[in-house]
Motif scaffolding. Structure first.
Motif, PDB file in Angstrom:
ATOM      1  N   ILE A  23       0.916  -1.507  -0.516  1.00  0.00           N
ATOM      2  CA  ILE A  23      -0.442  -0.565   0.394  1.00  0.00           C
ATOM      3  C   ILE A  23       0.749   1.316  -0.029  1.00  0.00           C
ATOM      4  O   ILE A  23       0.305   1.862  -1.131  1.00  0.00           O
ATOM      5  CB  ILE A  23      -1.302   0.019   1.425  1.00  0.00           C
ATOM      6  N   SER A  28      -0.131   8.369  -2.962  1.00  0.00           N
ATOM      7  CA  SER A  28      -0.720   8.989  -3.012  1.00  0.00           C
ATOM      8  C   SER A  28      -2.263   9.891  -3.870  1.00  0.00           C
ATOM      9  O   SER A  28      -3.363  10.145  -3.152  1.00  0.00           O
ATOM     10  CB  SER A  28      -0.475  10.410  -2.052  1.00  0.00           C
ATOM     11  N   LYS A  33      -6.998   6.646  -4.593  1.00  0.00           N
ATOM     12  CA  LYS A  33      -7.111   6.733  -2.969  1.00  0.00           C
ATOM     13  C   LYS A  33      -7.147   7.941  -3.373  1.00  0.00           C
ATOM     14  O   LYS A  33      -8.579   8.603  -2.595  1.00  0.00           O
ATOM     15  CB  LYS A  33      -5.448   7.068  -2.817  1.00  0.00           C
ATOM     16  N   LYS A  34      -7.533   9.137  -4.036  1.00  0.00           N
ATOM     17  CA  LYS A  34      -8.764  10.129  -4.383  1.00  0.00           C
ATOM     18  C   LYS A  34      -9.646   9.869  -3.853  1.00  0.00           C
ATOM     19  O   LYS A  34     -10.629  10.431  -3.427  1.00  0.00           O
ATOM     20  CB  LYS A  34      -7.841  10.762  -5.450  1.00  0.00           C
ATOM     21  N   TRP A  36     -11.716   6.735  -3.196  1.00  0.00           N
ATOM     22  CA  TRP A  36     -10.977   6.458  -1.680  1.00  0.00           C
ATOM     23  C   TRP A  36     -11.832   7.859  -0.709  1.00  0.00           C
ATOM     24  O   TRP A  36     -12.233   7.472  -0.306  1.00  0.00           O
ATOM     25  CB  TRP A  36     -10.238   5.824  -1.367  1.00  0.00           C
ATOM     26  N   GLN A  48      -8.551  -1.441   4.042  1.00  0.00           N
ATOM     27  CA  GLN A  48      -8.455  -0.321   3.335  1.00  0.00           C
ATOM     28  C   GLN A  48      -7.151  -0.604   2.767  1.00  0.00           C
ATOM     29  O   GLN A  48      -7.567  -1.000   1.447  1.00  0.00           O
ATOM     30  CB  GLN A  48      -7.941   0.954   4.196  1.00  0.00           C
ATOM     31  N   ILE A  52      -8.085  -1.179  -1.715  1.00  0.00           N
ATOM     32  CA  ILE A  52      -7.128   0.176  -2.757  1.00  0.00           C
ATOM     33  C   ILE A  52      -6.403  -1.140  -3.532  1.00  0.00           C
ATOM     34  O   ILE A  52      -5.977  -0.897  -4.867  1.00  0.00           O
ATOM     35  CB  ILE A  52      -6.472   1.062  -1.587  1.00  0.00           C
TER      36      ILE A  52
END
Length: 100
Positions: A23, A28, A33-34, A36, A48, A52
């Motif tokens: 992960i 980022s 991720k955005k 989420w 998570q 992801i």
């Protein structure tokens, strides 16, 4: 391209010489991720990383997956908080970004 495998089911010898992404290796600003965050998926955080990683692998393999494929691929990841509808929407949102 390999799909994610749970570390609990992967003998150490099978990982030798292979590229391993955790992960922490997903930036980022990655669309998953955005999405989420935008879809407010995280609750307790237990699932998570696995969710992801699975979503990133899915979109790498199929940048525009139909809903039934999303559900099928994500089926093996337990979410203790039951945020499955949010997870599905986050993946759809990320797919739109990946397709740009």
């Amino acid at each position: 391209m390999a799909m994610p495998r749970s570390h609990a089911f992967l003998p150490v010898g099978d990982a030798q010489g292979k590229k391993i992404t955790t992960i922490e290796g997903i930036p980022s600003d990655h669309p998953v991720k955005k999405a989420w965050i935008a879809e407010q998926v995280p609750q307790c955080g237990y699932c998570q990383p696995g969710q992801i990683m699975q979503a990133v692998a899915l979109l790498r393999e199929d940048p525009d997956p139909p809903e039934d494929r999303i559900m099928d691929v994500m089926n093996g990841n337990l979410c203790r908080c039951g945020t499955y509808p949010y997870i599905k929407e986050a993946i759809k949102k990320a797919a739109k970004e990946v397709m740009k």
